[in-house]
Motif scaffolding. Sequence first.
Motif, PDB file in Angstrom:
ATOM      1  N   UNK A  73     -83.609  78.468 -66.426  1.00 38.97           N
ATOM      2  CA  UNK A  73     -82.208  78.610 -66.842  1.00 38.97           C
ATOM      3  C   UNK A  73     -81.862  77.499 -67.818  1.00 38.97           C
ATOM      4  N   UNK A  74     -80.906  77.760 -68.720  1.00 39.09           N
ATOM      5  CA  UNK A  74     -80.444  76.674 -69.570  1.00 39.09           C
ATOM      6  C   UNK A  74     -79.709  75.637 -68.721  1.00 39.09           C
ATOM      7  N   UNK A 101     -70.539  76.180 -63.455  1.00 39.53           N
ATOM      8  CA  UNK A 101     -71.339  75.405 -62.505  1.00 39.53           C
ATOM      9  C   UNK A 101     -70.513  74.244 -61.987  1.00 39.53           C
ATOM     10  N   UNK A 102     -70.709  73.938 -60.702  1.00 43.17           N
ATOM     11  CA  UNK A 102     -69.996  72.817 -60.078  1.00 43.17           C
ATOM     12  C   UNK A 102     -71.033  71.827 -59.583  1.00 43.17           C
ATOM     13  N   UNK A 141     -83.463  74.563 -58.657  1.00 41.84           N
ATOM     14  CA  UNK A 141     -82.244  75.300 -58.997  1.00 41.84           C
ATOM     15  C   UNK A 141     -81.160  74.990 -57.962  1.00 41.84           C
ATOM     16  N   UNK A 142     -80.034  74.496 -58.422  1.00 46.38           N
ATOM     17  CA  UNK A 142     -78.926  74.206 -57.517  1.00 46.38           C
ATOM     18  C   UNK A 142     -78.896  72.774 -57.011  1.00 46.38           C
ATOM     19  N   UNK A 143     -79.918  71.990 -57.332  1.00 45.50           N
ATOM     20  CA  UNK A 143     -79.928  70.593 -56.865  1.00 45.50           C
ATOM     21  C   UNK A 143     -78.712  69.863 -57.434  1.00 45.50           C
ATOM     22  N   UNK A 144     -77.889  69.336 -56.552  1.00 48.23           N
ATOM     23  CA  UNK A 144     -76.630  68.654 -56.923  1.00 48.23           C
ATOM     24  C   UNK A 144     -75.722  69.563 -57.761  1.00 48.23           C
ATOM     25  N   UNK A 145     -76.039  70.879 -57.750  1.00 48.99           N
ATOM     26  CA  UNK A 145     -75.213  71.857 -58.454  1.00 48.99           C
ATOM     27  C   UNK A 145     -75.732  72.244 -59.834  1.00 48.99           C
ATOM     28  N   UNK A 197     -87.192  72.401 -50.004  1.00 51.94           N
ATOM     29  CA  UNK A 197     -87.441  71.390 -51.019  1.00 51.94           C
ATOM     30  C   UNK A 197     -87.361  69.995 -50.417  1.00 51.94           C
ATOM     31  N   UNK A 198     -86.330  69.780 -49.594  1.00 52.50           N
ATOM     32  CA  UNK A 198     -86.156  68.469 -48.983  1.00 52.50           C
ATOM     33  C   UNK A 198     -87.345  68.156 -48.077  1.00 52.50           C
TER      34      UNK A 198
END
Length: 367
Positions: A191-192, A113-114, A157-161, A28-29
């Motif tokens: 995902x929500x 989620x963190x 998904x998962x960007x910055x958590x 992605x980056x």
Amino acid sequence: MAPARKGMVLVCLAVVILVAVGRNGGAEARKRGKQSLGFYELRRGEFSMVVTNWGATILAVRLPDKNGHIADVVLGYKDIGSYVNDTTYFGGLVGRVANRIAGGRFTIKGRAYHTYQNDGNNTLHGGHRGFNQVFWSVRERVTGDFPHITFAYRSYDGEQGFPGDLDVLVTYKLDGDCSYSVTMYARPLDKPTPVNLAQHTYWNLRGHGNGTVLGHAVQIFASAVTPVDGDLIPTGAVAPVAGTPFDFRAPAAPGARIADVEGGYDINYVLDGEMDGQRVRKVAVVSDDDSGRVMELWADQPGLQFYTGNFLKGDAGKGGAVYAKHGGMCLETQDFPDAVHEPGFPREVYRPGQVYKHYMLYKFSIK
Ligand SMILES: *[C@@H]1O[C@H](CO)[C@@H](O)[C@H](O)[C@H]1NC(C)=O
Ligand SMILES: *[C@@H]1O[C@H](CO)[C@@H](O)[C@H](O)[C@H]1NC(C)=O
Ligand SMILES: *[C@@H]1O[C@H](CO)[C@@H](O)[C@H](O)[C@H]1NC(C)=O
């Protein structure tokens, strides 16, 4: 911006992006690293604004004062490189979740989620690299009488958590002689996820770098605020403004009572009317007697973060300007801060199939 200067800035950005790619190495980056920087002017008569796809940022808003003198009334940095490590959020589009998430964690449907803790233990404005710190692509650009530009960003998904892919769009449009709108959409794909976008422009109606905003007249159509603890996290309470320095239901100068507000104004107002948003209402009116400039803000959100630039401390701005403490004010319409932890606050989590929408309208005039 002069071509030579733009070249320099581009080189500077390229270096930063390579560093970013090296650090997380993600596809992605790399994909984002290929994007190029653009500057876009929207103009209608003497009113104009400049935006960039770096962070979907507003770089300038220019309009005349009562003597026909044109000034740029938003704060910004001298070059794009300075936006890269920015922590003031000048003009940026902040997300995935604007404002603070307590502890940088939340739970959706039993899953924890963190998110990136960039403000003590909290997540602020989407984390270390929020939406104001990424390249957006240009989805559509229209010139003519009502010029507008739409920027798009696919958050992963998962960007910055944060959970799930999210498609985000923002349109800046001049839709009147001295007015512009900001329309934001976000759509979770799988995902929500919590979503709360905000436009983080700093205003000084006297012109950026021309003193403080403490003498502006500010009116905010809100009868309550959401009080915060020492970490600026809402306690969950909704407190009336009547009889407090937070009461701006009638126009007042922030400077008149700021000494009674610890740290200066930085609080979420509960806008009068329905809590669920959706209906466009008048949110605030700001005016400056010396220049005669007046700004009205309309929006469809339940909250407004009012911030008086308390953390500015001689920041180096555009054209050699220096921004002193209270040199600008932010009026960020939004959902309430930390709504993921407060069942009493309006909804903030969106599921796939649902669409987040946020509309703002700024109308300028001379009094
Ligand atoms: C941003 O910060 C990084 C890490 O501290 C540094 O290497 C880089 O030079 C900075 N970029 C700019 C444009 O100031
Ligand atoms: C962060 O949380 C830890 C553990 O609860 C605590 O010891 C620490 O003081 C907190 N840090 C800040 C800056 O609030
Ligand atoms: C600062 O604001 C005052 C009052 O509107 C105006 O007279 C003056 O020209 C402004 N200065 C600059 C540098 O724009």
